[in-house]
Design a protein around this motif. Structure first.
Motif, short mmCIF file in Angstrom:
data_model
loop_
_atom_site.label_atom_id
_atom_site.label_comp_id
_atom_site.label_asym_id
_atom_site.label_seq_id
_atom_site.Cartn_x
_atom_site.Cartn_y
_atom_site.Cartn_z
N TRP A 197 0.52 7.47 7.17
CA TRP A 197 0.04 6.24 6.54
C TRP A 197 -1.26 5.78 7.20
O TRP A 197 -2.22 5.40 6.51
CB TRP A 197 1.11 5.15 6.67
CG TRP A 197 0.59 3.78 6.34
CD1 TRP A 197 0.41 3.25 5.10
CD2 TRP A 197 0.14 2.79 7.27
NE1 TRP A 197 -0.11 1.98 5.20
CE2 TRP A 197 -0.28 1.67 6.52
CE3 TRP A 197 0.08 2.74 8.66
CZ2 TRP A 197 -0.77 0.52 7.12
CZ3 TRP A 197 -0.41 1.60 9.26
CH2 TRP A 197 -0.82 0.50 8.49
N SER B 215 3.67 3.88 -1.52
CA SER B 215 4.28 4.26 -2.78
C SER B 215 5.79 4.12 -2.67
O SER B 215 6.35 3.95 -1.59
CB SER B 215 3.91 5.70 -3.14
OG SER B 215 4.51 6.61 -2.23
N LYS C 242 7.27 14.57 -2.43
CA LYS C 242 5.96 14.42 -1.80
C LYS C 242 5.29 15.76 -1.52
O LYS C 242 4.05 15.84 -1.46
CB LYS C 242 6.09 13.63 -0.48
CG LYS C 242 6.42 12.16 -0.68
CD LYS C 242 6.49 11.44 0.65
CE LYS C 242 5.11 11.29 1.26
NZ LYS C 242 5.16 10.53 2.53
N ASN D 295 0.81 -1.22 0.00
CA ASN D 295 0.00 0.00 0.00
C ASN D 295 0.85 1.27 0.00
O ASN D 295 0.31 2.37 -0.14
CB ASN D 295 -0.93 0.02 1.22
CG ASN D 295 -1.99 -1.07 1.14
OD1 ASN D 295 -2.40 -1.44 0.05
ND2 ASN D 295 -2.43 -1.57 2.27
N GLU E 80 7.29 6.99 -0.53
CA GLU E 80 7.04 6.82 0.90
C GLU E 80 7.95 5.73 1.47
O GLU E 80 8.52 5.88 2.56
CB GLU E 80 5.58 6.46 1.14
CG GLU E 80 4.62 7.61 0.85
CD GLU E 80 3.17 7.17 0.96
OE1 GLU E 80 2.90 5.96 0.77
OE2 GLU E 80 2.32 8.02 1.22
#
Length: 219
Positions: A182, A11, A85, A9, A14
Motif C-alpha cells: 500500500w 480496494s 489480486k 484508498n 485489499e
C-alpha cells in the motif's frame, strides 16, 4: 480522519485480505493468556495451568459447528482475495502479494498440521497414543534405537502454544507485506501525480511564453 482516508484508498479485495488476517491475529491474541505459562515463563507450569489450558482447548474444539465453519469461510475468503489480486498481476502484485500468499499458505499448513490435530488430541485426552493408524498425536519424539514415540501431555500443549506463536508471526508478516505494498503504490501514485502537475505547469508556461512572443511580433 487519516485512517478513513487510507481505507477509502484501499480496494475491496485489499481490505478483505487485511481484515481476514487481522481477524486471525485477534483469535491468536485471545489464546495468549493460555499459552503464556507454557512457553514464556521460566517456572514450570502447574497442574492448574494445564487443566485451564485443556479446558479451554476442549471448549474450542467442542464448539458448535457454525464456529469452525465461519473460521474456514474467512480462511477461504482471504485465500481467494490473494488469488484474485494475482490474476494478471503487476510487478507490485508479484512481489508483495506473491510473498503474502506464501506466508498465508505457511500459516494454513501450521493450522492444519499442528493446531487442528492438537485440538483433537486434547479433546480426546489421549496424548501418548496414535489418533489413527500411522498418525501420531501432534508430533513424534525420538527414542532410543530409532524408535518414535507420540508426544506426551506437556510437549503436546507446548507444541500447540508454539504453533500459535508461529502462526502469529506469519500473519504479522502478511500484514507488513500488505502495508508495504500500500505504501509503495501510494508513493508511486503521488510521484505520477507530481509529474503530471509539473508537465501541466510547464505546458502553461510554454503557452504563456508563446503568446507573449506573438504579441511582441504583432507590436
Amino acid at each position: 480522519m487519516a485512517l478513513f482516508a487510507c481505507l477509502r484508498n484501499l480496494s475491496v479485495i485489499e481490505l478483505t485480505n487485511r481484515l481476514a488476517t487481522s481477524f486471525f491475529l485477534g483469535i491468536i491474541f485471545s489464546l495468549f493468556p493460555y499459552d503464556y505459562p507454557l512457553l514464556w515463563t521460566a517456572s514450570t507450569p502447574s497442574e492448574a495451568n494445564y487443566q485451564t489450558v485443556e479446558a479451554h482447548l476442549r471448549f474450542l474444539h467442542n464448539s458448535p459447528p457454525v464456529i469452525p465453519r465461519i473460521l474456514h469461510i474467512v480462511i477461504a475468503v482471504g485465500l481467494l482475495g490473494f488469488f484474485i489480486k494475482l490474476y494478471k498481476p503487476s510487478e507490485s502484485n508479484m512481489l508483495f502479494d506473491g510473498a503474502s500468499l506464501v506466508l498465508y499458505m505457511c500459516g494454513f499448513v501450521v493450522y492444519m498440521a499442528n493446531i487442528v490435530k492438537g485440538l483433537r488430541v486434547v479433546s480426546g485426552g489421549k496424548y501418548d497414543v496414535e489418533l489413527v493408524e500411522g498418525e501420531v498425536a501432534v508430533g513424534v519424539k525420538g527414542g532410543t534405537g530409532g524408535e518414535e514415540k507420540p508426544l506426551g501431555r506437556d510437549d503436546s500443549l507446548k507444541v500447540l502454544a508454539a504453533s500459535n506463536t508461529i502462526l502469529a508471526l506469519v500473519l504479522v508478516g502478511v500484514l507488513v507485506l500488505q502495508t508495504g505494498q500500500w505504501y509503495a503504490e501510494r508513493k508511486q501514485t503521488q510521484e505520477i501525480e507530481q509529474i503530471r502537475k509539473d508537465k501541466t505547469a510547464a505546458n502553461k508556461g510554454n503557452g504563456s511564453t508563446q503568446r507573449a512572443a506573438s504579441a511582441k511580433k504583432k507590436a
